[in-house]
Design a protein around this motif. Structure first.
Motif, PDB file in Angstrom:
ATOM      1  N   GLU A  60     -10.610   1.294  -3.360  1.00 35.90           N
ATOM      2  CA  GLU A  60      -9.339   0.927  -2.716  1.00 35.90           C
ATOM      3  C   GLU A  60      -9.572   0.302  -1.341  1.00 35.90           C
ATOM      4  O   GLU A  60      -9.014  -0.751  -1.031  1.00 35.90           O
ATOM      5  N   GLU A  76      -6.272  -5.252  -8.485  1.00 40.05           N
ATOM      6  CA  GLU A  76      -6.948  -4.223  -7.689  1.00 40.05           C
ATOM      7  C   GLU A  76      -6.169  -3.940  -6.408  1.00 40.05           C
ATOM      8  O   GLU A  76      -6.042  -2.798  -5.983  1.00 40.05           O
ATOM      9  N   ARG A 114      -2.925  -2.033  -7.146  1.00 37.80           N
ATOM     10  CA  ARG A 114      -3.288  -0.658  -7.509  1.00 37.80           C
ATOM     11  C   ARG A 114      -3.643   0.131  -6.249  1.00 37.80           C
ATOM     12  O   ARG A 114      -3.202   1.271  -6.066  1.00 37.80           O
ATOM     13  N   ALA A 115      -4.406  -0.511  -5.354  1.00 40.37           N
ATOM     14  CA  ALA A 115      -4.851   0.172  -4.140  1.00 40.37           C
ATOM     15  C   ALA A 115      -3.679   0.458  -3.196  1.00 40.37           C
ATOM     16  O   ALA A 115      -3.598   1.546  -2.619  1.00 40.37           O
ATOM     17  N   ARG A 144      -0.573   0.971  -3.951  1.00 41.11           N
ATOM     18  CA  ARG A 144       0.224   2.071  -4.513  1.00 41.11           C
ATOM     19  C   ARG A 144      -0.482   3.397  -4.344  1.00 41.11           C
ATOM     20  O   ARG A 144       0.117   4.396  -3.981  1.00 41.11           O
ATOM     21  N   LYS A 145      -1.773   3.393  -4.584  1.00 41.21           N
ATOM     22  CA  LYS A 145      -2.528   4.633  -4.511  1.00 41.21           C
ATOM     23  C   LYS A 145      -2.569   5.144  -3.068  1.00 41.21           C
ATOM     24  O   LYS A 145      -2.390   6.331  -2.814  1.00 41.21           O
ATOM     25  N   LYS A 161       0.754   6.662  -1.947  1.00 42.12           N
ATOM     26  CA  LYS A 161       1.012   8.002  -2.480  1.00 42.12           C
ATOM     27  C   LYS A 161       0.454   9.099  -1.573  1.00 42.12           C
ATOM     28  O   LYS A 161       0.975  10.184  -1.516  1.00 42.12           O
ATOM     29  N   HIS A 162      -0.673   8.792  -0.914  1.00 36.32           N
ATOM     30  CA  HIS A 162      -1.351   9.822  -0.113  1.00 36.32           C
ATOM     31  C   HIS A 162      -0.736   9.976   1.268  1.00 36.32           C
ATOM     32  O   HIS A 162      -0.197   9.049   1.804  1.00 36.32           O
TER      33      HIS A 162
END
Lengths: 129, 249
Positions: B195, B238, B241-242, B244-245, B248-249
């Motif tokens: 990420e 990529e 995806r990164a 969004r990931k 989330k954190h």
């Protein structure tokens, strides 16, 4: 270098090369012409600097090859070979790495011997006989 | 062969620069394009003129140093690097235009030499793996599926020459950046930084002043190593995806 300090070298060939390199250096400095100045991006000056370095390196390679009067690895001195034509090592005299200290262009470099110590696998004479 | 060359001459970054015309004769069709320029430079030096500065190193198509726009095409008419382009691709009497890479993120240093350190900074932003692995691990210790290995290798072929940027109407570096990201992101060794790699490299790419992608596809056509256009799609995937990931954190 190809002729006198190639894969097979001799005492007389290396001495010839060592006589020739100072002449080439003298000719280089007498005839060198570098376009541009040192105050700008200058690829010609970069090349000229490399030639100066190569002359020093060539001289040292010949000197080291002459000094190491044995054959070992990629250094094959024609005088030092077995009857089968294999490289004849002389570890009792030359089991060291030669680190040469630069003392100035055209000046004799100073040899620093770094002894090679083999604890487990010892150098031996190659022979396919 | 006898040729007329129109070469971009620019003394330094501040100079405006202009095309200069030179005639070269006695060119062998077997010469590489760079050897033809060497011939020109030898003549210029003998005439007391400043030789043409151009980048080159390995001259065997693997280092990515050579970088000329020839008749409007990055690396010229063949799909290869400039050093692997031969004069048999031209005809006796041809007029050849030779220019540097044109992109605001690649400022000209002199003549045909441009500053491509922006690429280095993109790599520094994430084009590496930091996981300490000790000495070289046993090759079978980490299983990599063959399609993944092939995909990684396809992207690893990028030599960072910058032809993609030079060819792009937007001066975008997305093919280069995507090749570097995908090369590492498809491999298990690259997974821990998957990420941060894509986010940091894309951010650096934008900061360097490269343009955005409009899928013109010129990059993939100019690439001497055949990095495919879908590489950019992979990077965008990529990146999404990164983001969004990370969100989330």
């Amino acid at each position: 270098m190809w002729e006198f300090c190639g894969m097979a070298r001799t005492d007389s060939g290396l001495r010839k090369a060592l006589g020739r390199i100072p002449q080439i250096r003298e000719e280089f400095w007498r005839r060198i012409k570098v376009p541009g100045t040192g105050e700008e991006f200058n690829q010609s000056l970069e090349k000229a600097n490399r030639v100066v370095d190569y002359l020093e390196l060539a001289e040292l390679m010949c000197l080291d090859a002459l000094h190491r009067a044995e054959s070992c690895g990629g250094h094959f001195r024609e005088e030092s070979q077995t009857p089968e034509g294999e490289a004849a090592r002389r570890d009792e005299e030359f089991a060291y790495a030669a680190a040469w200290e630069f003392t100035g262009t055209g000046e004799a470099p100073v040899l620093h011997r770094e002894d090679l110590v083999f604890e487990y696998v010892h150098p031996t004479q190659r022979s396919y006989a | 062969m006898k040729l007329t060359l129109r070469v971009w001459r620019q003394k330094n970054a501040d100079d405006d620069g202009a095309m200069s015309t030179y005639e070269v004769d006695g060119i062998s069709p077997d010469m590489s394009f760079l050897e033809m320029l060497d011939t020109l430079n030898e003549e210029l030096i003998l005439r007391g003129e400043d030789p043409v500065a151009f980048d080159h190193d390995c001259r065997e198509g693997i280092c990515g140093a050579c970088s000329l726009v020839i008749n409007g095409d990055a690396h010229g008419p063949e799909r290869t690097t400039t050093c692997q382009l031969h004069m048999r691709s031209f005809r006796d009497g041809d007029r050849i235009d030779i220019e540097p890479w044109r992109a605001s993120a690649f400022p000209v240093i002199k003549d045909l030499v441009v500053d491509r350190s922006a690429f280095d900074r993109i790599i520094q932003a994430g084009g590496y793996i930091t996981a300490p692995t000790g000495s070289a691990p046993e090759a079978h210790a980490t299983a990599v599926p063959k399609p993944d290995a092939d995909l990684a290798f396809e992207h690893a072929e990028c030599i960072g020459c910058g032809a993609c940027v030079a060819a792009c109407p937007n001066g975008a570096a997305m093919l280069f950046t995507s090749a570097k990201i995908n090369h590492l992101n498809v491999l298990p060794q690259g997974a821990p930084e998957r990420e941060t790699r894509v986010l940091d490299m894309v951010a650096q790419m934008d900061e360097e002043g490269f343009g955005g992608c409009t899928l013109a596809g010129e990059c993939a056509t100019a690439c001497p190593k055949g990095i495919p256009l879908v590489s950019i799609t992979g990077m965008n995937k990529e990146w999404l995806r990164a983001t969004r990931k990370v969100a989330k954190h």
